[in-house]
Structure formats: C-alpha cells, structure tokens
Design an enzyme around this catalytic site. Structure first.
Site, short mmCIF file in Angstrom:
data_model
loop_
_atom_site.label_atom_id
_atom_site.label_comp_id
_atom_site.label_asym_id
_atom_site.label_seq_id
_atom_site.Cartn_x
_atom_site.Cartn_y
_atom_site.Cartn_z
N ARG A 1 -10.71 -2.17 -2.95
CA ARG A 1 -9.49 -1.55 -3.48
C ARG A 1 -9.65 -1.17 -4.95
O ARG A 1 -8.99 -0.26 -5.44
CB ARG A 1 -8.29 -2.52 -3.37
CG ARG A 1 -7.84 -2.82 -1.95
CD ARG A 1 -6.47 -3.51 -2.01
NE ARG A 1 -6.09 -4.15 -0.74
CZ ARG A 1 -5.48 -3.53 0.26
NH1 ARG A 1 -5.22 -2.24 0.18
NH2 ARG A 1 -5.15 -4.18 1.35
N ASP B 1 -8.59 -0.28 1.23
CA ASP B 1 -9.51 -1.41 1.44
C ASP B 1 -10.30 -1.29 2.73
O ASP B 1 -9.95 -0.55 3.65
CB ASP B 1 -8.71 -2.71 1.51
CG ASP B 1 -7.94 -2.83 2.84
OD1 ASP B 1 -7.18 -1.90 3.16
OD2 ASP B 1 -8.12 -3.83 3.55
N PHE C 1 -13.30 7.15 7.47
CA PHE C 1 -12.67 5.94 6.92
C PHE C 1 -13.02 5.85 5.45
O PHE C 1 -14.18 5.70 5.08
CB PHE C 1 -13.12 4.70 7.69
CG PHE C 1 -12.34 3.49 7.27
CD1 PHE C 1 -11.06 3.27 7.77
CD2 PHE C 1 -12.87 2.57 6.38
CE1 PHE C 1 -10.32 2.16 7.38
CE2 PHE C 1 -12.13 1.45 5.98
CZ PHE C 1 -10.86 1.25 6.48
N VAL C 2 -12.01 5.95 4.61
CA VAL C 2 -12.25 5.97 3.16
C VAL C 2 -11.78 4.67 2.51
O VAL C 2 -10.89 3.99 3.02
CB VAL C 2 -11.54 7.18 2.50
CG1 VAL C 2 -12.15 8.48 2.99
CG2 VAL C 2 -10.04 7.16 2.76
N GLU D 1 2.82 6.67 -0.65
CA GLU D 1 1.87 6.05 0.27
C GLU D 1 0.44 6.36 -0.17
O GLU D 1 0.20 7.36 -0.85
CB GLU D 1 2.08 6.64 1.68
CG GLU D 1 2.60 5.67 2.71
CD GLU D 1 1.65 4.58 3.16
OE1 GLU D 1 0.77 4.14 2.37
OE2 GLU D 1 1.78 4.15 4.30
N ASP D 2 -0.49 5.50 0.26
CA ASP D 2 -1.89 5.77 -0.04
C ASP D 2 -2.44 6.85 0.90
O ASP D 2 -3.04 7.82 0.46
CB ASP D 2 -2.74 4.49 0.05
CG ASP D 2 -2.57 3.73 1.37
OD1 ASP D 2 -1.77 4.14 2.24
OD2 ASP D 2 -3.27 2.71 1.54
N ASP E 1 -2.06 8.64 7.93
CA ASP E 1 -3.12 8.68 8.96
C ASP E 1 -2.46 8.98 10.31
O ASP E 1 -2.04 10.12 10.53
CB ASP E 1 -3.85 7.33 8.93
CG ASP E 1 -5.10 7.28 9.77
OD1 ASP E 1 -5.83 8.28 9.81
OD2 ASP E 1 -5.35 6.24 10.39
N LYS F 1 -0.22 -2.71 0.53
CA LYS F 1 -0.74 -2.87 -0.81
C LYS F 1 -1.50 -1.64 -1.27
O LYS F 1 -1.76 -1.46 -2.45
CB LYS F 1 -1.73 -4.05 -0.86
CG LYS F 1 -1.24 -5.35 -0.35
CD LYS F 1 -2.40 -6.38 -0.42
CE LYS F 1 -2.19 -7.50 0.53
NZ LYS F 1 -3.38 -8.38 0.59
N GLY F 2 -1.90 -0.82 -0.31
CA GLY F 2 -2.84 0.27 -0.60
C GLY F 2 -2.39 1.25 -1.68
O GLY F 2 -3.22 1.90 -2.31
N LYS G 1 -4.52 12.75 6.34
CA LYS G 1 -5.56 12.97 7.36
C LYS G 1 -4.87 13.57 8.58
O LYS G 1 -4.63 12.87 9.56
CB LYS G 1 -6.11 11.60 7.77
CG LYS G 1 -7.52 11.27 7.36
CD LYS G 1 -7.95 10.04 8.15
CE LYS G 1 -8.65 9.04 7.29
NZ LYS G 1 -8.99 7.81 8.04
#
Ligand code: 5GP
Ligand code: MG
Length: 179
Positions: free
Chosen positions: A165, A159, A152-153, A97-98, A101, A42-43, A129
């Site tokens: 969000r 979220d 961690f953002v 993509e959000d 990572d 969902k990001g 990242k």
C-alpha cells in the site's frame, strides 16, 4: 518490495498531476456546496489525502469501511464494518474510492449512503477497470483519475495481502509473487 514490481503503470508524477486536475474538476462542479468526501477504507487513504489537499474549497471528511462476508473481494455480499460519523442528511456526498472493479463494493456503499438521505451522491474513483464490471452494476463513476487495463495493480493505497500500500506509484506485481 520494489523488486516484486514487474511494471510501473502510473508514476508518482502522473498521479500527482492527474489528482490536482481531478480535484479542480470536482471543485468546479461543487463550488460552495461544502461536499462531504466519504472515503472507502483502506485502499483509498493515499489517494484521499492527496486529493483533499488539492481540493481548495470548504469540505468535510468522512470514512466507511466495508468488506465482503467471505473475506475475499468481489463476491457480492458485503457488510459495513465502520459507518460514517457525520449526518449526511441534505448534504452533497462524494464517494472517494481507490478502484472501481466489479463495482460490488461501490454499489453497496452507494445504496448504504442513499439511506442517509443526502442531497446528492457522486462517485470519484482514482482507477477504473471497466472491463471487469459485474453485469448487474449500472452505477457509473462521475469522476475518474485513470482507466486501467484488466491487471491486478498495487501501490498508492492498493494492497496484495495488505502489503504494497505504501508504494508511491501504481504498479503490477510479478506473477511469481502470487505463486
Ligand atoms: P469491486 O470489485 O467491488 O469493484 O472492488 C472491490 C475492492 O477490490 C476494491 O475497492 C479494491 O480494494 C479491490 N481491488 C479491485 N481490483 C483491484 C486491483 O487490481 N488491485 C488491488 N490491490 N485491489 C483491487
Ligand atoms: Mg477499495
């Protein structure tokens, strides 16, 4: 909500300006190829809706929802919870993509979409990242909004326990929020 944020890492204005530029970069490369933008839920939703409106050329929208078996992120073993609905055979696909990572989820999405025989697949991620990349992940993002440090953002779609969000910027949570 805002009181839980220690630091705004990327402001609303920075996001807006960079996403406009990113959409122009992608437009320059795709011209009239009519790409299909596959958003990873969902990001990605907040980034996706801003990006798609800045992409001023013919394109189509599709989405995938994937998660890891254990329920925690980045454990490696993933499953498709919701697949794309368009026929991607012969199409030019751009995964949105959000955040890139460890790369486990993007790797999984990429391999899954390859089986649909698209003409091409590229990756466009809002955040990257690189310090966190898993050693077995050799994929590279073709288009990157911002490189971020190993923090961690949250916000702008990202979220913590499904909250934050809707923050209009990307921020870092105060450590006490995790405890
Ligand atoms: P991966 O580790 O597979 O590259 O990333 C998997 C997912 O973990 C990302 O799509 C994102 O939803 C989540 N994730 C990774 N890093 C962060 C982060 O810093 N903040 C938040 N909120 N989610 C993250
Ligand atoms: Mg994601």
């Amino acid at each position: 909500m805002e009181k839980d944020i220690a630091q705004v890492l990327i402001s609303q204005q920075q996001l807006q300006e960079r996403i406009e530029a990113l959409a122009r970069e992608v437009m320059a490369e795709y011209g009239d190829k009519k790409p299909v933008f596959v958003g990873v839920l969902k990001g990605v939703v907040v980034f996706y809706t801003d990006f798609i409106r800045a992409f001023r050329a013919p394109c189509q929208m599709d989405f995938m929802w994937v998660s890891s078996y254990s329920g925690t992120q980045s454990t490696g073993k993933m499953l498709v919870r919701q697949d794309v609905t368009e026929d991607l055979k012969g199409r030019h696909v751009v995964i949105l993509e959000d955040i890139f990572d460890t790369g486990n989820s993007l790797n999984f999405v990429y391999q899954h979409l390859l089986t649909k025989e698209p003409a091409s697949i590229k990756i466009c991620t809002l955040l990257d990242k690189p310090a966190r990349r898993a050693p077995h992940v050799t994929l590279k993002a073709d288009f990157v909004g911002f490189e971020v440090p190993d923090l961690f953002v949250v916000g702008y779609g990202l979220d913590y326990n499904e909250y934050y969000r809707n923050l209009p910027y990307v921020g870092v949570l105060k450590p006490e929020v995790y405890q």
